[in-house]
Design an enzyme around this catalytic site. Structure first.
Site, PDB file in Angstrom:
ATOM      1  N   LYS A 127     -18.222  24.755  51.071  1.00 18.52           N
ATOM      2  CA  LYS A 127     -18.393  23.571  50.224  1.00 18.52           C
ATOM      3  C   LYS A 127     -18.631  23.983  48.769  1.00 18.52           C
ATOM      4  CE  LYS A 127     -22.241  21.506  49.532  1.00 18.52           C
ATOM      5  NZ  LYS A 127     -23.544  20.869  49.699  1.00 18.52           N
ATOM      6  N   ASP A 145     -19.199  17.586  51.945  1.00 20.18           N
ATOM      7  CA  ASP A 145     -20.611  17.731  52.301  1.00 20.18           C
ATOM      8  C   ASP A 145     -20.918  16.749  53.431  1.00 20.18           C
ATOM      9  OD1 ASP A 145     -20.680  15.252  51.169  1.00 20.18           O
ATOM     10  OD2 ASP A 145     -22.435  15.636  49.929  1.00 20.18           O
TER      11      ASP A 145
END
Ligand code: SF4
Length: 217
Positions: A127, A145
């Site tokens: 991420k 996320d």
């Protein structure tokens, strides 16, 4: 239903939400991303932590140190104290020191600009690497996320067990023209409307496309 309406969903969300650069946001206001290195450190510290706490930690840190060399020169307990507002500050102290050492020794003091290299840095996962690629290095990558993962699963665009799987699929199926800002629209909608405990379905602009069984009106 949502999958085949993905483009419509992006169009609606793009009308609903500004991109971060157009907003009065705390990251820009506090210079958390004013250099590639600060962006990297800020993103790394932000894992599992609310923005306000990230800002507090980063402001304390960047008053004293804004380069890998300056961070390495800090004593561990001094660094820990500065970043104490963020989750897992002890572990992040170790990771941050190691990340700085890697940047100096393996990348000539420069933040690397490929996803693979970014992910080779201590404490930098998929991420964080996707965020850096998108916002700092001109890549068009959708970072996923928990908010984005939850939203895309509820909508029925993906059926996945973790953020990594979601990231693989959403990056595959999203048309190029939406990729640059998709993360920004999705994270705002996931965080503000499609909340984990009580999604605000009555305020949801993509309600009609949502496959979530428990959606409410
Ligand atoms: S309708 Fe409800 S569950 Fe579906 S995306 Fe909107 S807020 Fe989330």
């Amino acid at each position: 239903m949502a999958k085949k309406n993905l483009e419509k969903i992006y169009e609606i969300l793009s009308e609903e939400y500004k991109v971060f650069a157009e907003t009065d946001n705390e990251w820009d206001n506090n210079g958390l991303n004013s250099t590639d290195f600060k962006s990297l450190v800020s993103v790394m510290l932000s894992a599992m932590t609310h923005t306000k706490r990230v800002v507090r930690a980063c402001n304390a840190l960047y008053k004293k140190a804004t380069t890998p060399e300056e961070i390495i020169a800090l004593k561990d307990d001094e660094l820990t104290e500065m970043i104490r507002p963020v989750a897992h500050y002890n572990r992040k102290t170790k990771h941050l020191k190691e990340l700085c050492r890697q940047i100096i020794e393996e990348f000539d003091g420069e933040v690397p600009n490929t996803k693979q290299e970014l992910m080779s840095l201590k404490g930098v996962g998929r991420k964080s690497a996707d965020i850096l690629m998108n916002f700092n290095f001109g890549g068009e990558t959708i970072a996923v996320d928990t908010h984005v993962h939850r939203l895309l699963n509820r909508l029925g665009i993906v059926e996945t067990k973790n953020s990594k799987e979601t990231a693989d699929i959403i990056n595959d199926i999203t048309p190029k023209k939406y990729k640059k800002h998709a993360h920004e629209w999705l994270i705002q909608h996931g965080g503000n409307i499609c909340k984990a405990r009580k999604p605000k379905c009555q305020e949801c602009v993509v309600y009609e496309f949502c496959d979530y069984n428990e959606k409410t009106i």
